[in-house]
Design an enzyme around this catalytic site. Structure first.
Site, PDB file in Angstrom:
ATOM      1  N   SER A  23       0.839  -1.193   0.000  1.00 23.13           N
ATOM      2  CA  SER A  23       0.000   0.000   0.000  1.00 23.13           C
ATOM      3  C   SER A  23       0.874   1.243   0.000  1.00 23.13           C
ATOM      4  O   SER A  23       1.657   1.463   0.941  1.00 23.13           O
ATOM      5  CB  SER A  23      -0.908   0.022   1.226  1.00 23.13           C
ATOM      6  OG  SER A  23      -1.519   1.303   1.342  1.00 23.13           O
ATOM      7  N   HIS A  48      -1.091  -1.236  -4.426  1.00 26.85           N
ATOM      8  CA  HIS A  48      -2.359  -0.941  -3.765  1.00 26.85           C
ATOM      9  C   HIS A  48      -2.440   0.553  -3.474  1.00 26.85           C
ATOM     10  O   HIS A  48      -1.563   1.120  -2.818  1.00 26.85           O
ATOM     11  CB  HIS A  48      -2.465  -1.735  -2.463  1.00 26.85           C
ATOM     12  CG  HIS A  48      -3.829  -1.686  -1.840  1.00 26.85           C
ATOM     13  ND1 HIS A  48      -4.870  -2.489  -2.250  1.00 26.85           N
ATOM     14  CD2 HIS A  48      -4.319  -0.917  -0.841  1.00 26.85           C
ATOM     15  CE1 HIS A  48      -5.940  -2.243  -1.526  1.00 26.85           C
ATOM     16  NE2 HIS A  48      -5.630  -1.279  -0.670  1.00 26.85           N
ATOM     17  N   ASP A  50      -4.649   3.438  -1.796  1.00 30.11           N
ATOM     18  CA  ASP A  50      -5.727   3.737  -0.848  1.00 30.11           C
ATOM     19  C   ASP A  50      -6.217   5.158  -1.059  1.00 30.11           C
ATOM     20  O   ASP A  50      -5.473   6.125  -0.848  1.00 30.11           O
ATOM     21  CB  ASP A  50      -5.221   3.572   0.588  1.00 30.11           C
ATOM     22  CG  ASP A  50      -5.093   2.115   0.992  1.00 30.11           C
ATOM     23  OD1 ASP A  50      -6.034   1.348   0.754  1.00 30.11           O
ATOM     24  OD2 ASP A  50      -4.035   1.741   1.532  1.00 30.11           O
ATOM     25  N   MET A  52      -8.833   7.986   0.127  1.00 33.08           N
ATOM     26  CA  MET A  52      -9.662   8.345   1.278  1.00 33.08           C
ATOM     27  C   MET A  52     -10.148   9.775   1.126  1.00 33.08           C
ATOM     28  O   MET A  52      -9.415  10.643   0.636  1.00 33.08           O
ATOM     29  CB  MET A  52      -8.865   8.203   2.573  1.00 33.08           C
ATOM     30  CG  MET A  52      -8.233   6.838   2.767  1.00 33.08           C
ATOM     31  SD  MET A  52      -7.324   6.750   4.327  1.00 33.08           S
ATOM     32  CE  MET A  52      -6.543   5.143   4.168  1.00 33.08           C
ATOM     33  N   HIS A  81      -8.345   1.172  -4.163  1.00 35.03           N
ATOM     34  CA  HIS A  81      -9.312   0.919  -3.089  1.00 35.03           C
ATOM     35  C   HIS A  81      -9.969   2.245  -2.723  1.00 35.03           C
ATOM     36  O   HIS A  81      -9.345   3.112  -2.092  1.00 35.03           O
ATOM     37  CB  HIS A  81      -8.556   0.312  -1.898  1.00 35.03           C
ATOM     38  CG  HIS A  81      -9.390   0.059  -0.695  1.00 35.03           C
ATOM     39  ND1 HIS A  81      -8.838  -0.209   0.547  1.00 35.03           N
ATOM     40  CD2 HIS A  81     -10.738   0.033  -0.508  1.00 35.03           C
ATOM     41  CE1 HIS A  81      -9.801  -0.390   1.422  1.00 35.03           C
ATOM     42  NE2 HIS A  81     -10.958  -0.240   0.808  1.00 35.03           N
ATOM     43  N   MET A  83     -12.112   4.345  -0.605  1.00 36.92           N
ATOM     44  CA  MET A  83     -12.745   4.547   0.695  1.00 36.92           C
ATOM     45  C   MET A  83     -13.395   5.925   0.682  1.00 36.92           C
ATOM     46  O   MET A  83     -12.974   6.845   1.389  1.00 36.92           O
ATOM     47  CB  MET A  83     -11.709   4.404   1.812  1.00 36.92           C
ATOM     48  CG  MET A  83     -11.248   2.980   2.003  1.00 36.92           C
ATOM     49  SD  MET A  83      -9.819   2.813   3.110  1.00 36.92           S
ATOM     50  CE  MET A  83      -8.488   3.034   1.926  1.00 36.92           C
ATOM     51  N   MET A 152     -11.341  -5.930   5.329  1.00 31.11           N
ATOM     52  CA  MET A 152     -10.588  -4.983   6.148  1.00 31.11           C
ATOM     53  C   MET A 152     -10.363  -5.600   7.525  1.00 31.11           C
ATOM     54  O   MET A 152     -11.317  -5.885   8.251  1.00 31.11           O
ATOM     55  CB  MET A 152     -11.356  -3.668   6.289  1.00 31.11           C
ATOM     56  CG  MET A 152     -11.455  -2.855   5.016  1.00 31.11           C
ATOM     57  SD  MET A 152      -9.851  -2.430   4.290  1.00 31.11           S
ATOM     58  CE  MET A 152      -9.081  -1.524   5.646  1.00 31.11           C
ATOM     59  N   GLY A 160      -0.811   1.527   9.865  1.00 30.18           N
ATOM     60  CA  GLY A 160      -0.101   1.231  11.102  1.00 30.18           C
ATOM     61  C   GLY A 160      -0.955   0.687  12.227  1.00 30.18           C
ATOM     62  O   GLY A 160      -0.502   0.643  13.379  1.00 30.18           O
ATOM     63  N   ASP A 190      -6.535  -6.569   4.143  1.00 28.20           N
ATOM     64  CA  ASP A 190      -5.846  -5.291   4.303  1.00 28.20           C
ATOM     65  C   ASP A 190      -5.980  -4.838   5.747  1.00 28.20           C
ATOM     66  O   ASP A 190      -7.086  -4.657   6.252  1.00 28.20           O
ATOM     67  CB  ASP A 190      -6.484  -4.256   3.364  1.00 28.20           C
ATOM     68  CG  ASP A 190      -5.805  -2.898   3.409  1.00 28.20           C
ATOM     69  OD1 ASP A 190      -4.859  -2.711   4.188  1.00 28.20           O
ATOM     70  OD2 ASP A 190      -6.248  -2.018   2.642  1.00 28.20           O
TER      71      ASP A 190
END
Length: 241
Positions: A23, A48, A50, A52, A81, A83, A152, A160, A190
């Site tokens: 990611s 990957h 992410d 957001m 992905h 979100m 998820m 983290g 993930d």
């Protein structure tokens, strides 16, 4: 299929090759193109991404323009992905930017089937992601249309975080549901993925592992060893070693 045969099948992890999807949320954003190239050369199977929006999840990351700028830095699968909510208005832009897989959240809108069909109509692979509290049954009526299911194993929004063990049961259930379709649907996990938890999720049936901190820690020289360690952990999980 008899009940005993179904039980036996659901207990057998997928035999699709393990793939590692670092990611870029954990990459150095000041040199993101170089980071994508480095993790590619280190042995990543997927990149990957992410995305957001600060609304569906409590963080802001990147948009289609950044994905487009990164696309020339790697020929690997861009696993995007989303979100974000609403999601449908932004799907075409991410496909145009170079996404190979677009994953939407089951919880992000009231019309999941419509979102899935939109992605498919644009000629790329489609995935659906489930938050930790979302039951696997929400996919029952869209699963045959999917190319990927993303579990998820942390609450989405930040990197983290620690792995949530309850998600192992969900992975096992989804593995059984996917196998019952007879289709090659990736089962991706993930959140909190390390060499140790990679063994657990692979044993439960996952075949694509998203890793942020565990992939990018230590700088570019460590990326290849990090990916090898994740793959070795997953292999141990599959073989019981």
């Amino acid at each position: 299929m008899t009940a005993s045969a179904a039980s036996s099948r659901s207990a057998t992890p997928s035999q699709a090759p393990i793939r590692i999807a670092p990611s870029i949320l954990s990459a150095d954003f000041a040199r993101l193109g170089d980071e994508v190239a480095a993790i590619d050369q280190a042995g990543a199977d997927y990149i990957h991404v992410d995305v957001m929006d600060g609304h569906y999840v409590p963080n802001l990351t990147i948009g289609p323009m950044v994905v487009k700028a990164l696309r020339p830095w790697s020929k690997k699968v861009f696993d995007v992905h989303l979100m974000i909510a609403p999601v449908d208005p932004y799907i075409p832009a991410f496909v145009e930017a170079g996404a190979d897989i677009v994953t939407v959240h089951a919880e992000a809108g009231p019309h999941l089937h419509r979102s899935v069909q939109l992605v498919k109509s644009l000629g790329v692979k489609v995935g659906v992601s489930l938050n930790p509290s979302t039951p696997p049954e929400v996919l029952d009526y869209v699963l045959p249309d999917l190319d990927l299911v993303l579990v998820m194993s942390v609450n989405p929004g930040f990197g983290g975080q620690s792995f949530i063990p309850s998600q192992l049961d969900k992975i096992r259930i989804l593995r059984s549901k996917i196998d019952a379709t007879g289709r090659a649907i990736d089962l991706e996990v993930d959140g909190g993925v390390t060499p140790e938890t990679a063994a657990l999720v692979a044993a439960a049936g996952a075949d694509v592992l998203v890793a942020g901190s565990a992939a990018f820690k230590g700088g570019a020289e460590a990326y290849a060893p990090n990916i090898r360690a994740l793959r070795a952990g997953a292999d141990r999980g599959r073989t019981g070693g």
